[in-house]
Design a protein around this motif. Structure first.
Motif, PDB file in Angstrom:
ATOM      1  N   MET A  18       0.887  -1.166   0.000  1.00  0.00           N
ATOM      2  CA  MET A  18       0.000   0.000   0.000  1.00  0.00           C
ATOM      3  C   MET A  18       0.924   1.214   0.000  1.00  0.00           C
ATOM      4  N   VAL A  26      -3.751   6.681  -1.911  1.00  0.00           N
ATOM      5  CA  VAL A  26      -3.197   5.368  -2.190  1.00  0.00           C
ATOM      6  C   VAL A  26      -2.948   5.195  -3.692  1.00  0.00           C
ATOM      7  N   MET A  41      -3.312  -2.487  -6.002  1.00  0.00           N
ATOM      8  CA  MET A  41      -2.060  -1.982  -5.476  1.00  0.00           C
ATOM      9  C   MET A  41      -0.944  -2.923  -5.943  1.00  0.00           C
ATOM     10  N   TRP A 105       1.355  -7.760   3.745  1.00  0.00           N
ATOM     11  CA  TRP A 105       1.216  -6.403   3.207  1.00  0.00           C
ATOM     12  C   TRP A 105       2.107  -5.421   3.947  1.00  0.00           C
ATOM     13  N   LEU A 107       2.941  -1.132   4.331  1.00  0.00           N
ATOM     14  CA  LEU A 107       2.568   0.260   4.079  1.00  0.00           C
ATOM     15  C   LEU A 107       3.851   1.027   3.803  1.00  0.00           C
ATOM     16  N   ALA A 134      -8.146   6.906   0.332  1.00  0.00           N
ATOM     17  CA  ALA A 134      -8.289   5.572   0.924  1.00  0.00           C
ATOM     18  C   ALA A 134      -9.748   5.147   1.037  1.00  0.00           C
ATOM     19  N   TYR A 149      -8.395  -6.255   0.773  1.00  0.00           N
ATOM     20  CA  TYR A 149      -8.130  -4.819   0.786  1.00  0.00           C
ATOM     21  C   TYR A 149      -8.790  -4.147   1.997  1.00  0.00           C
TER      22      TYR A 149
END
Length: 160
Positions: A18, A26, A41, A105, A107, A134, A149
């Motif tokens: 992300m 995003v 993404m 995932w 960030l 977002a 997601y």
């Protein structure tokens, strides 16, 4: 392949990124291999001997042209999230070897400028890209990935 055969298949191990800009929007890219709306993404498979974090930085660079020194990893999911592919596409995706993906995932905060994003990479994944608030992300994602997601958004909410 029938449903019982598909359920016996493993999940493909991969990572997702992300990528957020300074205002918390995003990054999403439109998949190049489909004419229908299929935004996502950056994500990709883990190579042998590679850590999930290293994979995240490699995949981000391969799909967006963004060098690792232009991002700051701020968080990662505690565990692995997974999704199942729709049954009709399992036989033609990854050689029919996987039922879906199991993902770690990350960030990543983008510290560069939009001019440093280049999706015309050696093996392009996206036909175009954009920044998305977002709270609009889930509406743009293919239905079979929405639950993952949603979990990613929940996990990273304190950082957005």
């Amino acid at each position: 392949m029938n449903a019982a055969e598909i359920e016996k298949l493993p999940y493909r191990k991969c990572v997702g990124v992300m990528l957020v800009n300074v205002v918390g929007e995003v990054f999403v890219g439109q998949r190049i291999d489909t004419p229908t709306p299929a935004w996502q993404m950056p994500q990709g498979g883990i190579d042998p001997g590679e850590t999930p974090r290293d994979t995240a930085l490699r995949e981000l660079h391969e799909e967006t042209g963004i060098a690792p020194d232009l991002v700051r990893i701020e968080a990662e999911t505690d565990g692995w999230l997974h999704y199942d592919l729709p049954h009709e596409i399992v036989p033609r995706t990854w050689g029919g070897c996987y039922r879906g993906q199991e993902q770690k995932w990350f960030l990543a905060r983008f510290t560069g400028s939009d001019e440093q994003i280049d999706i015309a990479t050696a093996h392009p994944e996206f036909s175009r890209w954009r920044w998305l608030p977002a709270d609009q992300l889930l509406d743009q994602i293919v239905p079979f990935k929405r639950a993952v997601y949603r979990d990613v958004l929940d996990a990273f909410a304190p950082h957005l």
